[in-house]
Each structure stands twice: as structure tokens, then as C-alpha cells.
Design a protein around this motif. Structure first.
Motif, mmCIF file in Angstrom:
data_model
loop_
_atom_site.group_PDB
_atom_site.id
_atom_site.type_symbol
_atom_site.label_atom_id
_atom_site.label_comp_id
_atom_site.label_asym_id
_atom_site.label_seq_id
_atom_site.Cartn_x
_atom_site.Cartn_y
_atom_site.Cartn_z
ATOM 1 N N VAL A 16 -17.719 24.409 -40.502
ATOM 2 C CA VAL A 16 -18.713 24.656 -39.636
ATOM 3 C C VAL A 16 -18.839 26.301 -39.270
ATOM 4 N N THR A 17 -17.680 26.744 -38.630
ATOM 5 C CA THR A 17 -17.206 28.127 -38.411
ATOM 6 C C THR A 17 -17.458 29.134 -39.415
ATOM 7 N N GLU A 18 -17.200 28.762 -40.496
ATOM 8 C CA GLU A 18 -17.404 29.757 -41.697
ATOM 9 C C GLU A 18 -18.827 29.793 -42.107
ATOM 10 N N ARG A 19 -19.733 28.944 -41.676
ATOM 11 C CA ARG A 19 -21.044 29.239 -41.775
ATOM 12 C C ARG A 19 -22.012 29.517 -40.791
ATOM 13 N N LEU A 20 -21.323 29.946 -39.722
ATOM 14 C CA LEU A 20 -22.145 30.320 -38.707
ATOM 15 C C LEU A 20 -23.062 31.479 -38.866
ATOM 16 N N PRO A 21 -24.157 31.755 -38.536
ATOM 17 C CA PRO A 21 -24.949 32.901 -38.907
ATOM 18 C C PRO A 21 -24.664 33.781 -37.516
ATOM 19 N N LYS A 22 -24.920 35.243 -37.911
ATOM 20 C CA LYS A 22 -24.632 35.972 -36.908
ATOM 21 C C LYS A 22 -25.217 35.736 -35.651
ATOM 22 N N ASP A 23 -24.660 36.079 -34.286
ATOM 23 C CA ASP A 23 -25.129 35.736 -32.863
ATOM 24 C C ASP A 23 -24.922 34.351 -32.435
ATOM 25 N N ALA A 24 -24.518 33.486 -33.520
ATOM 26 C CA ALA A 24 -24.169 32.137 -32.870
ATOM 27 C C ALA A 24 -22.840 31.900 -32.712
ATOM 28 N N ARG A 25 -22.400 30.911 -31.719
ATOM 29 C CA ARG A 25 -21.266 30.596 -31.641
ATOM 30 C C ARG A 25 -21.127 28.997 -31.332
ATOM 31 N N VAL A 26 -20.019 28.731 -31.550
ATOM 32 C CA VAL A 26 -20.147 27.147 -31.596
ATOM 33 C C VAL A 26 -18.786 26.662 -30.592
ATOM 34 N N GLU A 27 -19.085 25.407 -30.115
ATOM 35 C CA GLU A 27 -18.075 24.668 -29.355
ATOM 36 C C GLU A 27 -17.951 23.088 -29.795
ATOM 37 N N PHE A 28 -16.734 22.642 -29.784
ATOM 38 C CA PHE A 28 -16.375 21.518 -30.588
ATOM 39 C C PHE A 28 -15.751 20.486 -29.540
ATOM 40 N N LYS A 29 -16.058 19.312 -29.310
ATOM 41 C CA LYS A 29 -15.533 18.308 -28.362
ATOM 42 C C LYS A 29 -15.250 17.097 -29.160
ATOM 43 N N ARG A 30 -13.895 16.910 -29.258
ATOM 44 C CA ARG A 30 -13.318 15.882 -30.102
ATOM 45 C C ARG A 30 -13.316 14.528 -29.282
ATOM 46 N N GLY A 31 -13.625 13.252 -30.015
ATOM 47 C CA GLY A 31 -13.481 12.151 -29.487
ATOM 48 C C GLY A 31 -12.353 11.407 -29.944
ATOM 49 N N GLY A 32 -12.465 10.051 -29.871
ATOM 50 C CA GLY A 32 -11.168 9.257 -30.538
ATOM 51 C C GLY A 32 -10.930 9.587 -32.018
ATOM 52 N N ALA A 33 -9.633 9.167 -32.426
ATOM 53 C CA ALA A 33 -9.331 9.344 -33.757
ATOM 54 C C ALA A 33 -8.090 8.401 -33.933
ATOM 55 N N ALA A 34 -8.224 7.712 -35.101
ATOM 56 C CA ALA A 34 -7.448 6.843 -35.489
ATOM 57 C C ALA A 34 -7.074 6.907 -37.133
ATOM 58 N N PRO A 35 -6.128 6.668 -37.748
ATOM 59 C CA PRO A 35 -5.884 6.693 -39.179
ATOM 60 C C PRO A 35 -6.241 5.416 -39.756
ATOM 61 N N GLY A 36 -6.735 5.250 -41.277
ATOM 62 C CA GLY A 36 -6.887 4.284 -41.948
ATOM 63 C C GLY A 36 -5.868 3.392 -42.128
ATOM 64 N N PHE A 37 -5.913 2.179 -42.593
ATOM 65 C CA PHE A 37 -4.733 1.253 -42.722
ATOM 66 C C PHE A 37 -4.779 0.384 -44.123
ATOM 67 N N SER A 38 -3.885 0.554 -44.966
ATOM 68 C CA SER A 38 -3.790 -0.121 -46.286
ATOM 69 C C SER A 38 -2.511 -0.728 -46.226
ATOM 70 N N LEU A 39 -2.587 -2.353 -46.544
ATOM 71 C CA LEU A 39 -1.401 -2.880 -46.984
ATOM 72 C C LEU A 39 -0.992 -2.869 -48.339
ATOM 73 N N SER A 40 0.332 -2.796 -48.478
ATOM 74 C CA SER A 40 0.949 -2.787 -49.794
ATOM 75 C C SER A 40 0.678 -4.006 -50.504
ATOM 76 N N PRO A 41 0.209 -3.955 -51.700
ATOM 77 C CA PRO A 41 0.052 -5.493 -52.508
ATOM 78 C C PRO A 41 1.463 -6.038 -52.757
ATOM 79 N N ASP A 42 2.546 -5.307 -52.652
ATOM 80 C CA ASP A 42 4.051 -5.911 -52.828
ATOM 81 C C ASP A 42 4.360 -6.515 -51.520
ATOM 82 N N ALA A 43 3.731 -6.551 -50.532
ATOM 83 C CA ALA A 43 4.257 -6.931 -49.215
ATOM 84 C C ALA A 43 4.669 -8.665 -49.402
#
Length: 460
Positions: A350-377
Motif C-alpha cells: 500500500v505504502t509504495e502505491r500512495l499518491p502524493k499528498d496521501a498518508r496512511v495508517e494501519f491498525k492490525r487485528g488478530g493473527a494466527a498461522p495456518g495448520f497442516s498435519l504431516s501425512p506421516d504422523a
């Protein structure tokens, strides 16, 4: 094994009586007025496990208590299984849409035979009791279990699990095991069991793009002043190309492609994307064009705009250039992606595409990684064999496009992988009026749990 299965069959009526007693307790964790009922449900589960010979107790938290029960008579060399379920349920509202009292369980006729109707019938009291009845049959036949078993029942799953991290931290030593076994998911269909082997993670963010210091008259400033809404939608319009591929640099780092074996397994499930989308008034898969529909749902990440707003929102017209515009996004992530890096990549995009005179704020929410079970378990192989023996067909190894927070919690706090095997169906009305659990699914689920306990013991 046959004696154990015969015992499951013979005790089915009394198993149902025990389940109905559990279902009558309105353990609605989201409503403080039912805190006493939640504790009553925890005590019911504790006493039921103690009555089977478990060492069982309540584990207090700053919220509702957990139930902890152990049965380790199998000896120190036997595999150690941690079973997780929850005793709380969703609110029953709207009550007028129920065909019967949600906390007066009924056994009614349905197109597949008898079905249990009550709040919590399948989510998750019915599935918990199904497992407990399998344990009861093992103990009735052999006097002990083939594995070391620890049971953890949570009381706030339907309310976001606010005390789960505290509970896992307090009980880390007691809950140490080889893997976690969760029965709170669905079968592929009425005749086909399923093991959920992957879940998508989640990363949420809000972006606000600022332009002029105040709202402007579009006649006096239109054509010369930056319009934040136009600037923001222009940037977000670059998120995907014409094939559906996400254009954020680094977004796909760490992803493992779907294996040929997994693709073949999914292709054999007979998934009808047009019918699936038809239920919601759509017809054509809109994800990455070079991916199977089930891969789009289960194994590929997404970038979704959940909301976008700015400027005048009322009736009629108002000729305004707004001072700012806002969008909310979530990214569904798969195993191998780092949520922190994904959010940083998006912010840079987003920041790299901002036009002149624009500024940006970001507010992060929750985050969690994905899960994958090994087929060899080993425990996955054991469960697959046990389910095939019970249902006379291979289990579907499926994914889920959603997230199950407890899986990440077990990985983070206990370092354990999770086996997700459940016996619900898509039409069970989970979280809705007239929630039900097919009697056949309850019964066959109990038999399958009994088989899996034996199969786990045969694995290293």
C-alpha cells in the motif's frame, strides 16, 4: 475389539440417557446469567469421568473452570493422548424457531433415521459423550485403556476461549502428551468419515488513507484535490490479477503446493463447486484459476476485503470529497506463511502505491498461522485405518478454510499437533435453531472412537 464394539452397541440406550442428562444443562458461556449452569455442566462431566475410574477435578481459571481427568493405567510406555472437547454451548436464540425446548432433548424421526435434537447435541456435548462412551466400553471389557488418556474439557469455547491460554499454562505438566485428539468437526458426508488435516490461519488489518485535512466541496475542489476513496480503491484494485493470483510481493513465501496424492484424494470426493456456490446464489469459483476448487477453499491463501467506507453514507447525494477512506481486510493463511510477514508485505504494498499528498495508517487485528498435519504422523495413520475399518471405506483427508483457535493454542502452549476427527454433518444446524446429531452418527462415532483408541496404542 469385537467385545468392545458389542459393548458399545449394548449400552447405546444408556449412553443416550447420559447424553440427555448433559444436554439438559443450559451451559451458555456467553451469558453471565448461566455461569452457574456452566459450572454445573463442568461438575457433571467431572463426576461422569470420575465414575469411570478417572482422577478428575475442576481446574479453576479467571473465567469458567476447565475439567481435567487422567487415566494412566496403561503404563508409562503407552502412547499418551490428550482429548479435548468443550461443555459450553451457544445461546439458543431465537427460541421461537425451535420445534421443541432447546434444553429438553428429543429423539425424533428424520430422513436418516432417529436424530437427537437439542442445543449442544453435536456441538459439542454429543461428540464429547460419544468419546466418553467409547472409553466406558474399553474399561468395561478390559478394566483399563490401551493408551494413557488425559481429558481436557473447556467451558468457554463458544465465547472465544478467553481463559484457555491461562488454563493451558496452569496445567502444562498435566496436559503434556504425544498429541491432541479433538472431536468437534464433521464427516465428509453421512457415509464417509473425515479427518481435517489442514486449517487456514488468519491475519486482519485495517488501512486508513488520508488526503485533505477536511471534507471538501466537490465543485470547488473536484478535479484538483486528491480523493482518498478513489486512491484507496485504486490501490486495492491491484491486489489480484485477472487469474485471481494475489500480487503482494512475498505473499506466497513458504507455501507448500498441494501434493499429487492430496489432489487425487480431493478429486475423488466428488465436490460440486457449482452446487456449493449455488446455495449462496453464485456459480463460478473466483479464486486462483489454476487451482482446484477444493484447493481454493482449503490449501490456498486469500486476501479478502471485508469492508470499505468513507465520505457521505446517508440518504440522497452530498457533493463531498472526503478527508479519508478506510478498508478492513483479512488474509486467510496456509501452513508455511508467517502472519507478521504477510502484514508487513501488505503495508509495503500500500505504502509504495500512495499518491502524493496521501498518508496512511494501519491498525492490525488478530493473527494466527495456518495448520497442516504431516501425512506421516503415526496417530493420523492409526485414525485413518480405524475409520476405514468402521465405515468400510477410506476416510476423506480434508481441509478447512476456516481457523480453529484451539489448534494454534495447543501448538503454542503445549507444542502439540492436533488430530481433528468428528462425526457431525453439514446440515446439523450448528449454532442455529433445531441443532441435531444423527443417532447413526453418534453410534458409529462411538464405535470409531473405540477403534481409534486401540489403533493409537499400536503406533510408536
Amino acid at each position: 475389539m469385537q467385545k468392545i464394539l458389542d459393548t458399545v452397541d449394548a449400552q447405546l440406550e444408556t449412553s443416550l440417557e447420559r447424553l440427555f442428562a448433559f444436554l439438559r444443562i443450559p451451559s451458555i458461556s456467553a451469558q453471565p446469567s448461566h455461569a452457574g449452569d456452566c459450572r454445573k455442566a463442568a461438575e457433571w462431566a467431572r463426576d461422569a469421568l470420575a465414575g469411570m475410574g478417572f482422577s478428575a477435578r475442576l481446574s479453576e481459571t479467571s473465567g469458567l473452570p476447565g475439567v481435567i481427568a487422567t487415566h494412566h493405567e496403561a503404563g508409562p510406555n503407552a502412547p499418551h493422548v490428550l482429548f479435548y472437547g468443550h461443555y459450553d454451548v451457544q445461546p439458543a436464540d431465537p427460541l421461537e424457531l425451535w420445534n421443541s425446548d432447546p434444553f429438553d432433548p428429543q429423539l425424533v424421526d428424520g430422513p436418516r433415521g432417529k436424530r437427537i435434537v437439542a442445543r449442544g447435541a453435536v456441538d459439542d456435548k454429543g461428540q464429547v459423550v460419544s468419546f466418553m462412551e467409547a472409553v466406558r466400553a474399553h474399561l468395561a471389557v478390559n478394566g483399563k485403556l490401551p493408551v494413557r488418556l488425559t481429558v481436557l474439557l473447556e467451558g468457554e469455547e463458544e465465547n472465544g476461549s478467553p481463559s484457555l491460554a491461562e488454563l493451558l499454562s496452569n496445567e502444562r505438566e498435566t496436559l503434556a502428551a504425544d498429541f491432541v485428539y479433538v472431536a468437534d468437526t464433521n464427516m465428509w458426508d453421512f457415509a464417509t468419515p473425515a479427518i481435517t488435516t489442514s486449517l487456514r490461519g488468519l491475519a486482519a488489518i485495517e488501512v486508513r488513507l488520508h488526503g485533505p485535512k477536511r471534507d471538501l466541496h466537490s465543485g470547488l475542489f473536484g478535479g484538483i484535490a486528491l480523493n482518498p476513496i478513489q486512491a484507496l480503491v485504486s490501490i486495492l484494485g491491484e491486489l489480484k490479477d485477472d487469474t485471481g493470483r494475489i500480487q503482494i510481493p512475498g505473499f506466497y513465501d513458504g507455501i507448500t503446493p498441494v501434493s499429487p496424492a492430496q489432489a487425487e484424494n480431493w478429486a475423488g470426493l466428488g465436490f460440486d463447486a457449482r452446487a456449493f456456490l449455488g446455495d449462496v446464489g453464485l456459480s463460478t469459483p473466483a479464486g486462483e484459476a489454476d487451482q482446484l476448487p477444493l484447493a481454493q477453499l482449503w490449501a490456498r491463501p486469500t486476501a479478502e476485503l471485508n469492508g470499505i467506507y468513507g465520505g457521505y453514507q446517508g440518504e440522497g447525494s452530498k457533493t463531498v470529497i472526503p478527508a479519508h477512506a478506510t478498508a478492513k481486510l483479512t488474509f486467510r493463511l496456509v501452513a508455511g506463511q508467517d502472519p507478521e510477514k504477510v502484514l508487513k508485505h501488505f503495508e509495503r504494498f500500500v505504502t509504495e502505491r500512495l499518491p502524493k499528498d496521501a498518508r496512511v495508517e494501519f491498525k492490525r487485528g488478530g493473527a494466527a498461522p495456518g495448520f497442516s498435519l504431516s501425512p506421516d504422523a503415526p496417530f493420523l495413520r492409526a485414525a485413518t485405518a480405524a475409520l476405514a475399518a468402521e465405515f468400510n471405506k477410506p476416510a476423506a483427508l480434508i481441509g478447512s478454510g476456516a481457523s480453529i483457535p484451539v489448534v494454534e493454542a495447543f501448538k503454542t502452549h503445549l507444542g502439540l499437533d492436533t488430530l481433528l476427527v468428528g462425526f457431525g454433518l453439514d446440515d446439523d444446524c450448528i449454532h442455529s435453531p433445531n441443532e441435531k446429531f444423527e443417532m447413526a452418527c453418534f453410534h458409529r462415532g462411538t464405535r470409531a472412537h473405540a477403534r481409534m483408541l486401540t489403533a493409537f496404542a499400536a503406533q510408536p
